[in-house]
Design a protein around this motif. Sequence first.
Motif, PDB file in Angstrom:
ATOM      1  N   ILE A 140       9.136  -6.103   0.852  1.00 51.83           N
ATOM      2  CA  ILE A 140       8.786  -4.814   1.467  1.00 51.83           C
ATOM      3  C   ILE A 140       7.671  -4.136   0.682  1.00 51.83           C
ATOM      4  O   ILE A 140       6.681  -3.676   1.253  1.00 51.83           O
ATOM      5  CB  ILE A 140      10.029  -3.909   1.587  1.00 51.83           C
ATOM      6  CG1 ILE A 140      10.989  -4.479   2.620  1.00 51.83           C
ATOM      7  CG2 ILE A 140       9.632  -2.478   1.942  1.00 51.83           C
ATOM      8  CD1 ILE A 140      12.333  -3.772   2.669  1.00 51.83           C
ATOM      9  N   ILE A 141       7.816  -4.087  -0.623  1.00 52.56           N
ATOM     10  CA  ILE A 141       6.807  -3.440  -1.470  1.00 52.56           C
ATOM     11  C   ILE A 141       5.471  -4.176  -1.361  1.00 52.56           C
ATOM     12  O   ILE A 141       4.419  -3.552  -1.205  1.00 52.56           O
ATOM     13  CB  ILE A 141       7.289  -3.357  -2.939  1.00 52.56           C
ATOM     14  CG1 ILE A 141       8.457  -2.369  -3.036  1.00 52.56           C
ATOM     15  CG2 ILE A 141       6.152  -2.938  -3.870  1.00 52.56           C
ATOM     16  CD1 ILE A 141       9.162  -2.365  -4.380  1.00 52.56           C
ATOM     17  N   VAL A 166      -0.150  -4.445   0.517  1.00 53.60           N
ATOM     18  CA  VAL A 166      -1.191  -5.209   1.216  1.00 53.60           C
ATOM     19  C   VAL A 166      -1.712  -4.396   2.397  1.00 53.60           C
ATOM     20  O   VAL A 166      -2.925  -4.302   2.625  1.00 53.60           O
ATOM     21  CB  VAL A 166      -0.661  -6.590   1.677  1.00 53.60           C
ATOM     22  CG1 VAL A 166      -1.620  -7.255   2.642  1.00 53.60           C
ATOM     23  CG2 VAL A 166      -0.418  -7.494   0.466  1.00 53.60           C
ATOM     24  N   ASN A 167      -0.819  -3.795   3.170  1.00 47.46           N
ATOM     25  CA  ASN A 167      -1.220  -2.985   4.323  1.00 47.46           C
ATOM     26  C   ASN A 167      -2.079  -1.800   3.894  1.00 47.46           C
ATOM     27  O   ASN A 167      -3.021  -1.434   4.588  1.00 47.46           O
ATOM     28  CB  ASN A 167       0.008  -2.505   5.099  1.00 47.46           C
ATOM     29  CG  ASN A 167      -0.369  -1.795   6.381  1.00 47.46           C
ATOM     30  OD1 ASN A 167      -1.076  -2.331   7.216  1.00 47.46           O
ATOM     31  ND2 ASN A 167       0.095  -0.566   6.515  1.00 47.46           N
ATOM     32  N   LEU A 168      -1.774  -1.204   2.759  1.00 47.98           N
ATOM     33  CA  LEU A 168      -2.508  -0.045   2.267  1.00 47.98           C
ATOM     34  C   LEU A 168      -3.984  -0.359   2.055  1.00 47.98           C
ATOM     35  O   LEU A 168      -4.846   0.475   2.332  1.00 47.98           O
ATOM     36  CB  LEU A 168      -1.873   0.443   0.955  1.00 47.98           C
ATOM     37  CG  LEU A 168      -2.447   1.695   0.339  1.00 47.98           C
ATOM     38  CD1 LEU A 168      -2.186   2.890   1.259  1.00 47.98           C
ATOM     39  CD2 LEU A 168      -1.822   1.949  -1.022  1.00 47.98           C
ATOM     40  N   PHE A 169      -4.306  -1.571   1.608  1.00 48.29           N
ATOM     41  CA  PHE A 169      -5.687  -1.926   1.285  1.00 48.29           C
ATOM     42  C   PHE A 169      -6.355  -2.809   2.339  1.00 48.29           C
ATOM     43  O   PHE A 169      -7.520  -3.138   2.220  1.00 48.29           O
ATOM     44  CB  PHE A 169      -5.743  -2.619  -0.087  1.00 48.29           C
ATOM     45  CG  PHE A 169      -5.321  -1.708  -1.201  1.00 48.29           C
ATOM     46  CD1 PHE A 169      -6.152  -0.680  -1.631  1.00 48.29           C
ATOM     47  CD2 PHE A 169      -4.079  -1.843  -1.796  1.00 48.29           C
ATOM     48  CE1 PHE A 169      -5.762   0.179  -2.650  1.00 48.29           C
ATOM     49  CE2 PHE A 169      -3.686  -0.991  -2.814  1.00 48.29           C
ATOM     50  CZ  PHE A 169      -4.525   0.023  -3.239  1.00 48.29           C
ATOM     51  N   PRO A 196      -8.280  -3.846   5.732  1.00 49.06           N
ATOM     52  CA  PRO A 196      -9.206  -3.094   6.594  1.00 49.06           C
ATOM     53  C   PRO A 196      -8.620  -2.794   7.989  1.00 49.06           C
ATOM     54  O   PRO A 196      -9.006  -1.832   8.624  1.00 49.06           O
ATOM     55  CB  PRO A 196     -10.430  -4.002   6.705  1.00 49.06           C
ATOM     56  CG  PRO A 196      -9.989  -5.347   6.259  1.00 49.06           C
ATOM     57  CD  PRO A 196      -8.805  -5.156   5.365  1.00 49.06           C
ATOM     58  N   ASN A 197      -7.705  -3.605   8.476  1.00 54.45           N
ATOM     59  CA  ASN A 197      -7.071  -3.377   9.779  1.00 54.45           C
ATOM     60  C   ASN A 197      -5.633  -2.918   9.608  1.00 54.45           C
ATOM     61  O   ASN A 197      -4.732  -3.401  10.277  1.00 54.45           O
ATOM     62  CB  ASN A 197      -7.106  -4.662  10.619  1.00 54.45           C
ATOM     63  CG  ASN A 197      -8.506  -5.103  10.924  1.00 54.45           C
ATOM     64  OD1 ASN A 197      -9.390  -4.277  11.086  1.00 54.45           O
ATOM     65  ND2 ASN A 197      -8.721  -6.400  10.983  1.00 54.45           N
ATOM     66  N   LYS A 198      -5.437  -1.995   8.701  1.00 59.45           N
ATOM     67  CA  LYS A 198      -4.065  -1.607   8.379  1.00 59.45           C
ATOM     68  C   LYS A 198      -3.339  -0.964   9.563  1.00 59.45           C
ATOM     69  O   LYS A 198      -3.959  -0.384  10.451  1.00 59.45           O
ATOM     70  CB  LYS A 198      -4.043  -0.672   7.176  1.00 59.45           C
ATOM     71  CG  LYS A 198      -4.670   0.681   7.389  1.00 59.45           C
ATOM     72  CD  LYS A 198      -4.592   1.472   6.102  1.00 59.45           C
ATOM     73  CE  LYS A 198      -5.371   2.758   6.216  1.00 59.45           C
ATOM     74  NZ  LYS A 198      -5.356   3.471   4.964  1.00 59.45           N
ATOM     75  N   ILE A 199      -2.045  -1.084   9.550  1.00 59.13           N
ATOM     76  CA  ILE A 199      -1.183  -0.510  10.570  1.00 59.13           C
ATOM     77  C   ILE A 199      -0.694   0.841  10.040  1.00 59.13           C
ATOM     78  O   ILE A 199      -0.223   0.920   8.903  1.00 59.13           O
ATOM     79  CB  ILE A 199       0.016  -1.438  10.828  1.00 59.13           C
ATOM     80  CG1 ILE A 199      -0.466  -2.805  11.309  1.00 59.13           C
ATOM     81  CG2 ILE A 199       0.968  -0.812  11.842  1.00 59.13           C
ATOM     82  CD1 ILE A 199       0.618  -3.862  11.345  1.00 59.13           C
TER      83      ILE A 199
END
Length: 171
Positions: free
Chosen positions: A13-14, A19-22, A24-27
């Motif tokens: 989860i962490i 990964v999502n935070l950085f 370019p196509n983050k959710i």
Amino acid sequence: MIRQAFVLLLFSIILGLVVNLFHPNKIPYIGEYRELSAGEGPIIPPSASEGDPPFIAVDVAQMEHQMGGTLFVDARDSMEFNCGTIPGSINLPFDYLPAENLAQHIDSSLGRVPKDKPMIVFCSGEECDLSLHLARNFKGFGYTHVSIFFGGAREWEKFGLEMERRAKCPE
């Protein structure tokens, strides 16, 4: 074993959040949903009669549009339709419908949709009763799930909802 599974789940989860935070196509972590517009209820014209298809408000029309599966039919002439309509609508100009073989013309114009397909008929707004007349014809020809959005394109746009424009027109 349970402790290892818990640690592995927490680590996953962490890692996913980082990964999502950085990426370019983050959710987005919190969804960005458009709220339904709150109209004052359906607009019902003075010429409405008992037995007419039901009238719906802008929030119901918007919900049906967002859910998909409902056919939106614009009863105005093609020039008004091209200047701005509810996205995905088809144009069936009531004033230009033929007197002969009307049922066949409507059926072919709608692409031979099933008679129980949900449809919402509209025109420009309160000053236009083309949607009422077209919906009455639909009902008379056996279409069973017809509603009238009498606020029409004008109310749709007034509530800030997206319009589809196929031509540049004077305002």
